[in-house]
Write a protein that holds these residues in place. Structure first.
Motif, PDB file in Angstrom:
ATOM      1  N   PHE A  19       0.832  -1.203   0.000  1.00  0.00           N
ATOM      2  CA  PHE A  19       0.000   0.000   0.000  1.00  0.00           C
ATOM      3  C   PHE A  19       0.870   1.258   0.000  1.00  0.00           C
ATOM      4  O   PHE A  19       0.716   2.159  -0.826  1.00  0.00           O
ATOM      5  CB  PHE A  19      -0.916  -0.019   1.229  1.00  0.00           C
TER       6      PHE A  19
ATOM      7  N   LEU B 218       2.622   1.638  -3.264  1.00  0.00           N
ATOM      8  CA  LEU B 218       1.705   2.132  -4.292  1.00  0.00           C
ATOM      9  C   LEU B 218       1.483   3.632  -4.178  1.00  0.00           C
ATOM     10  O   LEU B 218       1.481   4.351  -5.177  1.00  0.00           O
ATOM     11  CB  LEU B 218       0.360   1.404  -4.176  1.00  0.00           C
ATOM     12  N   LEU B 219       1.315   4.062  -2.929  1.00  0.00           N
ATOM     13  CA  LEU B 219       1.100   5.496  -2.705  1.00  0.00           C
ATOM     14  C   LEU B 219       2.279   6.289  -3.263  1.00  0.00           C
ATOM     15  O   LEU B 219       2.118   7.291  -3.941  1.00  0.00           O
ATOM     16  CB  LEU B 219       0.985   5.784  -1.210  1.00  0.00           C
TER      17      LEU B 219
ATOM     18  N   LEU C  89       4.451   5.315  -5.521  1.00  0.00           N
ATOM     19  CA  LEU C  89       4.456   5.202  -6.981  1.00  0.00           C
ATOM     20  C   LEU C  89       3.483   6.206  -7.592  1.00  0.00           C
ATOM     21  O   LEU C  89       3.805   6.929  -8.537  1.00  0.00           O
ATOM     22  CB  LEU C  89       4.069   3.774  -7.372  1.00  0.00           C
TER      23      LEU C  89
ATOM     24  N   PHE D  94      -4.741  -7.566   1.014  1.00  0.00           N
ATOM     25  CA  PHE D  94      -5.599  -6.459   1.402  1.00  0.00           C
ATOM     26  C   PHE D  94      -6.243  -5.801   0.175  1.00  0.00           C
ATOM     27  O   PHE D  94      -7.387  -5.394   0.185  1.00  0.00           O
ATOM     28  CB  PHE D  94      -4.763  -5.440   2.170  1.00  0.00           C
ATOM     29  N   ILE D  95      -5.473  -5.768  -0.865  1.00  0.00           N
ATOM     30  CA  ILE D  95      -6.025  -5.228  -2.112  1.00  0.00           C
ATOM     31  C   ILE D  95      -5.678  -6.159  -3.261  1.00  0.00           C
ATOM     32  O   ILE D  95      -4.608  -6.764  -3.261  1.00  0.00           O
ATOM     33  CB  ILE D  95      -5.475  -3.811  -2.444  1.00  0.00           C
TER      34      ILE D  95
ATOM     35  N   LEU E  34      -5.911  -1.965  -7.452  1.00  0.00           N
ATOM     36  CA  LEU E  34      -4.692  -1.175  -7.594  1.00  0.00           C
ATOM     37  C   LEU E  34      -4.902   0.025  -8.515  1.00  0.00           C
ATOM     38  O   LEU E  34      -4.513   1.157  -8.207  1.00  0.00           O
ATOM     39  CB  LEU E  34      -3.609  -2.073  -8.167  1.00  0.00           C
TER      40      LEU E  34
ATOM     41  N   LEU F 154      -6.960   2.605  -6.944  1.00  0.00           N
ATOM     42  CA  LEU F 154      -6.218   3.368  -5.946  1.00  0.00           C
ATOM     43  C   LEU F 154      -5.348   4.440  -6.610  1.00  0.00           C
ATOM     44  O   LEU F 154      -5.312   5.600  -6.193  1.00  0.00           O
ATOM     45  CB  LEU F 154      -5.340   2.413  -5.140  1.00  0.00           C
ATOM     46  N   LEU F 155      -4.653   3.994  -7.682  1.00  0.00           N
ATOM     47  CA  LEU F 155      -3.819   4.944  -8.421  1.00  0.00           C
ATOM     48  C   LEU F 155      -4.633   6.148  -8.855  1.00  0.00           C
ATOM     49  O   LEU F 155      -4.225   7.294  -8.715  1.00  0.00           O
ATOM     50  CB  LEU F 155      -3.255   4.275  -9.682  1.00  0.00           C
TER      51      LEU F 155
ATOM     52  N   VAL G 109      -5.430   8.332  -5.835  1.00  0.00           N
ATOM     53  CA  VAL G 109      -4.336   9.130  -5.301  1.00  0.00           C
ATOM     54  C   VAL G 109      -4.068  10.355  -6.167  1.00  0.00           C
ATOM     55  O   VAL G 109      -3.919  11.461  -5.685  1.00  0.00           O
ATOM     56  CB  VAL G 109      -3.053   8.287  -5.161  1.00  0.00           C
TER      57      VAL G 109
END
Lengths: 216, 724
Positions: free
Chosen positions: A8, A11-12, A14, B4-5, B10, B13-14, B17
């Motif tokens: 996680f 990913l954040l 990235l 979790f994911i 993914l 989420l990208l 963000v």
């Protein structure tokens, strides 16, 4: 659970860097587009503003500084009447160039821009600045060629300086013309490292060749 | 355990963000202090890619997806950058930004009272460094060039600087901050001299004709500051060939330092063999000069400079002995001069600069005349420390110390009799001065200097004050007041220590206006002299012959007009000075107009670049109204006048190739009659009349042809700056 947490976090990170990278790409692209279209002092100022913003966001990059300096040198060329303003623009360019020299002293292009700055200083008052700034410009170009002998912009500047002197003394310019033709033919052979790296110069060489062909 | 994911999450989420932030619009205007819009200002969130340039009306608007606390920054050339912390929230934010004009010492007001600056450091300089050497008639002599500026009186029988009613001794020369005790070459009495230093050594020249900084002492009239070049650009070899001599100079440069050395030889004999002369030379002037200068960078900001110069000359002139049936007598003059100058500058921290300098002079004149052999030796050391502290953007403080050690020896031998007299002096000074910019338009400088001499056992304080106000971009006014003190002449001090330093107070008001290559400047001044030394008896060797009862004044108006615009490829200037001066000093029996002052002085300098033949042509005209002199055959004092002085000089520099320049200069081309009064016998002849002879220049005209060659790796460097 620990694995998922680290994925996680990764990913954040990235996502954030990709966003920033995207922004850099986008901002540079748009600023360079503006630079390419610029026709007035104001246009170059606005493009320069973008490069300042990028340079602030990416303090480790020398390319935004390079283009910022280029904008202000162009402003000095386009400002025709007020020599104090011209010097003022070049003072601004000099700040970016000094930063670049610190940041990327291994980049040939950095010294090409420095040479261009000195030529621009010279052009404001050739009678009194000629001696000092022609030597300084030649020295910077020499340094650029020392790092990268094939740099086409450094080669162009060297040819232009040589040709200017020859014309002033009424000497034969055919040697310079030959060099310019060779440079023009080889221009495409030079691999530009990225679309944000300097690419100007081909037009200027073509202009030199036009002068060469019209001399008879 | 299930992750979790998963992969499909993914991408979601990208997206989240990078795109989840809501949009804020920021708009407003950018104006200056007076409310004028500033188009082209750069407004952005610091460290982000969000921002925009202001439009023609100063307005701006941009969107951002950033959130939270950010810094909004505004930049505009010539103004202070503005930063404001803002809280980004969804919606529209409005900012009206006022930028303050940036304070810039380089473009802010400068104090110009009394000062002519030549150099490239300040772009507002009245003259640039090339101007110093391209003036027709100056023949590459710094002092000759300065005599084309207002405030100077021309005294061609001396060649030295005479400024605003002062004697030549009242003008001092400093190289890199330290004193040059003997700036001129030696020449027989009533013949012209010139400076010892090559003008190309210097990157900047500041000629101050009054009201100068507390940093400079021991000068009643003027201070010439010469600042030597820093690092040379590249290796080169310079060769000069002249009708009167030849020279060679080599420069070698390395990463952190450089060395330059030159040798020059001048001999007027071949020239005088073809050009008619008014003097009868036994041995025409012959000069040899060698110098070396070293530059070494120290640390990241330090620069050490060393300069050593050795000069040697010999000449012999046949003179009429007016005291002795007009017999011809040879006057032999031999001079050896050694000058050493070292200086070091470094920055200390962000706000301090330290400069230290030391100079050493040894000068020997050996004169053989009639049965007399006279040897005069002057030896001196000047050590100086200067600290410059930038207290804040608008306040600069300068302070420092000077130490002088000087020995002066006179050694007379006549037949078998020998007389040796000498004196030595140690003196010290401390000075401090603050320069305060009250705004971009208004600057004040105030300070003072304290000096003590052990030989004279005298302590004095001299206050200095000056200020300047800039009305607009073109016009400025400055004023200066200062008290200046200087020790009496060596030739008096050698016999008496019971005298005090001489004193002058300067009051100067200058108005200067410059616009697009044209400059007009006018200066009004008043100088009051006091404590001047008087010689009250023929018994000059007695201490009681001297006292400080002399005094005097000088006032005048100087006008300077320079135009680099009206005529294409050409520039000219006109300088005019009016002066009224009287003094009672030295051996004057009463207060009188001094013999070195001419009421009206005019010079016109014109230069034209002729592009098709790559030549710079110059013409100068100089006029001085008659000066007074004393004729003992007539009643009264300073009872006669010289004829007015005119000279029309031309020169041409031709750039033959990149590295070869030819030069031609002719002084007094039309051959105007030049005569500077008469000299007289010490005693009347049998008929009761003092015998006399007119004082004339060495020749009606002077010409020089020269060729300068530069050899460098690049091959296109030349010495255009040497003569252009």
């Amino acid at each position: 659970m620990r694995t998922s947490m680290s994925i996680f976090a990764g990913l954040l990170f990235l996502a954030a860097t990709t966003a920033s990278g995207q922004n850099y790409q986008q901002a540079m692209g748009s600023a360079l587009g503006e630079f390419a279209q610029a026709k007035t002092v104001e246009d170059f100022r606005n493009a320069g503003n973008k490069f300042v913003m990028i340079a602030n966001a990416e303090p480790a990059e020398w390319l935004p500084l390079y283009h910022h300096a280029h904008c202000y040198i162009m402003m000095s060329f386009f400002e025709r009447t007020n020599p104090e303003k011209r010097d003022g623009y070049l003072d601004e360019a000099a700040i970016s160039i000094d930063k670049m020299v610190e940041l990327a002293p291994d980049q040939s292009e950095v010294f090409v821009m420095q040479g261009l700055l000195y030529s621009a200083r010279l052009m404001i008052d050739p009678m009194t600045r000629g001696q000092q700034y022609s030597a300084m410009s030649a020295q910077s170009i020499g340094r650029a060629l020392g790092i990268e002998p094939v740099n086409p912009r450094a080669r162009y500047m060297q040819i232009a300086n040589e040709m200017g002197t020859a014309q002033f003394f009424g000497n034969d310019i055919s040697a310079s013309c030959e060099k310019a033709q060779k440079l023009f033919d080889e221009w495409a052979d030079y691999t530009v490292k990225s679309s944000f790296h300097p690419q100007w110069g081909r037009e200027q060489v073509a202009e030199v060749l036009r002068q060469c062909s019209s001399r008879n | 355990m299930r992750p979790f994911i998963n992969i499909s999450n993914l991408f979601l989420l990208l997206f989240l963000v990078s795109g989840a932030f809501a949009q804020t619009t920021i708009n407003g205007t950018v104006k200056d202090n007076k409310g004028e819009p500033l188009p082209g200002a750069n407004i952005y969130l610091k460290g982000t890619y969000d921002g925009v340039s202001s439009g023609l009306d100063g307005s701006f608007s941009f969107d951002t997806h950033t959130s939270g606390r950010q810094v909004l920054r505004t930049d505009f050339l010539g103004f202070e950058s503005f930063e404001q912390e803002i809280d980004l929230e969804v919606g529209i934010l409005q900012f009206d930004i006022n930028l303050k004009e940036k304070f810039n010492q380089l473009t802010a007001v400068t104090i110009t009272a009394g000062t002519f600056e030549a150099g490239d450091e300040h772009r507002s300089a009245t003259l640039n460094s090339l101007d110093m050497v391209t003036i027709a008639g100056a023949n590459g002599d710094i002092y000759g060039a300065l005599q084309m500026l207002p405030g100077t009186s021309s005294n061609p029988e001396s060649g030295k600087l005479f400024v605003k009613g002062g004697t030549s001794e009242e003008s001092q020369t400093y190289i890199d901050g330290t004193l040059v005790l003997v700036p001129y070459t030696s020449s027989p009495p009533l013949t012209s001299t010139f400076g010892r230093f090559d003008p190309f050594m210097f990157k900047g020249t500041i000629f101050s004709t009054g009201g100068y900084s507390a940093e400079y002492g021991q000068a009643l009239s003027s201070v010439l500051q010469l600042n030597t070049n820093d690092m040379p650009e590249e290796d080169e070899l310079n060769i000069s060939l002249l009708t009167v001599g030849a020279g060679i100079a080599g420069t070698k440069k390395w990463n952190t330092g450089a060395v330059r050395s030159s040798v020059n030889y001048t001999n007027l004999k071949p020239y005088m063999a073809i050009a008619p002369q008014q003097y009868d030379w036994n041995h025409p002037p012959e000069y040899f000069a060698a110098d070396v200068s070293i530059r070494q960078k120290t640390g990241s900001t330090g620069l050490l400079k060393l300069y050593a110069n050795f000069n040697n000359s010999f000449m012999s002139l046949n003179r009429l002995d007016l005291n002795n049936d007009k017999k011809l007598l040879a006057y032999d003059l031999k001079n050896d001069n050694f000058y050493l100058n070292g200086s070091w500058q470094t920055t200390m921290g962000k706000d301090w600069i330290y400069r230290s300098g030391i100079s050493f002079t040894e000068n020997n004149d050996i004169i053989d005349f009639d049965r007399v052999n006279f040897r005069e030796t002057l030896r001196g050391v000047h050590q100086k420390n200067l600290f410059i502290h930038q207290l804040n953007q608008k306040v600069i403080i300068r302070m420092g110390t000077d130490f002088f050690v000087k020995t002066f020896i006179n050694d007379f031998t006549q037949d078998d009799d020998n007389l040796l007299v000498d004196y030595s002096e140690f003196s010290g000074a401390a000075f401090t001065e603050a320069e305060v910019y009250l705004s971009n338009k208004f600057v004040m400088r105030a300070g003072g200097r304290a000096e003590y001499s052990d030989y004279l056992n005298h302590f004095n304080l001299s206050p200095r004050f000056s200020a300047a106000y800039k009305f607009d971009d073109h016009m400025l006014a400055s004023l200066a007041y200062g008290r200046f003190v200087q020790n009496p002449l060596n030739s008096y001090l050698i016999y008496s220590s019971n005298i005090q330093p001489e004193r002058a107070d300067h009051y100067i008001l200058t108005v200067q206006s410059s616009k697009k290559g044209r400059l007009f400047r006018s200066e009004l001044y008043y100088k009051n002299y006091d404590d001047l030394v008087k010689v009250n008896s023929d018994e000059f060797y007695l201490p009681q012959a001297y006292d400080n009862s002399g005094e005097g004044y000088a006032y005048g108006l100087d006008i300077f007009w320079r135009d680099r615009k009206t005529i294409k490829n050409a520039e000219y200037w006109i300088s005019y000075g009016y002066i009224n001066a009287q003094r009672d000093f030295r051996d004057y029996p009463q207060r009188a107009i001094p013999s070195f002052v001419s009421k009206h002085n005019l010079s016109v300098v014109y230069k034209h670049w002729i592009s098709p033949i790559r030549s710079l042509a110059g013409v100068s005209y100089k006029f001085s109204s008659p000066r007074v002199y004393h004729d003992p055959n007539l009643p009264g004092f300073h009872n006669r006048k010289t004829i007015p002085f005119h000279s029309l000089d031309v020169n041409l520099s031709y750039l033959h190739r990149e590295n070869i320049i030819f030069y031609l200069g002719i002084t007094n081309l039309p051959g105007f009659k030049q005569e500077y009064g008469n000299r007289f016998a010490d005693l009347p002849g049998e008929d009761g009349i003092y015998a006399s002879e007119p004082i004339v220049p060495g020749a009606d005209r002077f010409f020089v042809v020269a060729c300068f060659i530069t050899l460098s790796k690049r091959g296109d460097l030349n010495q255009m700056d040497k003569i252009q």
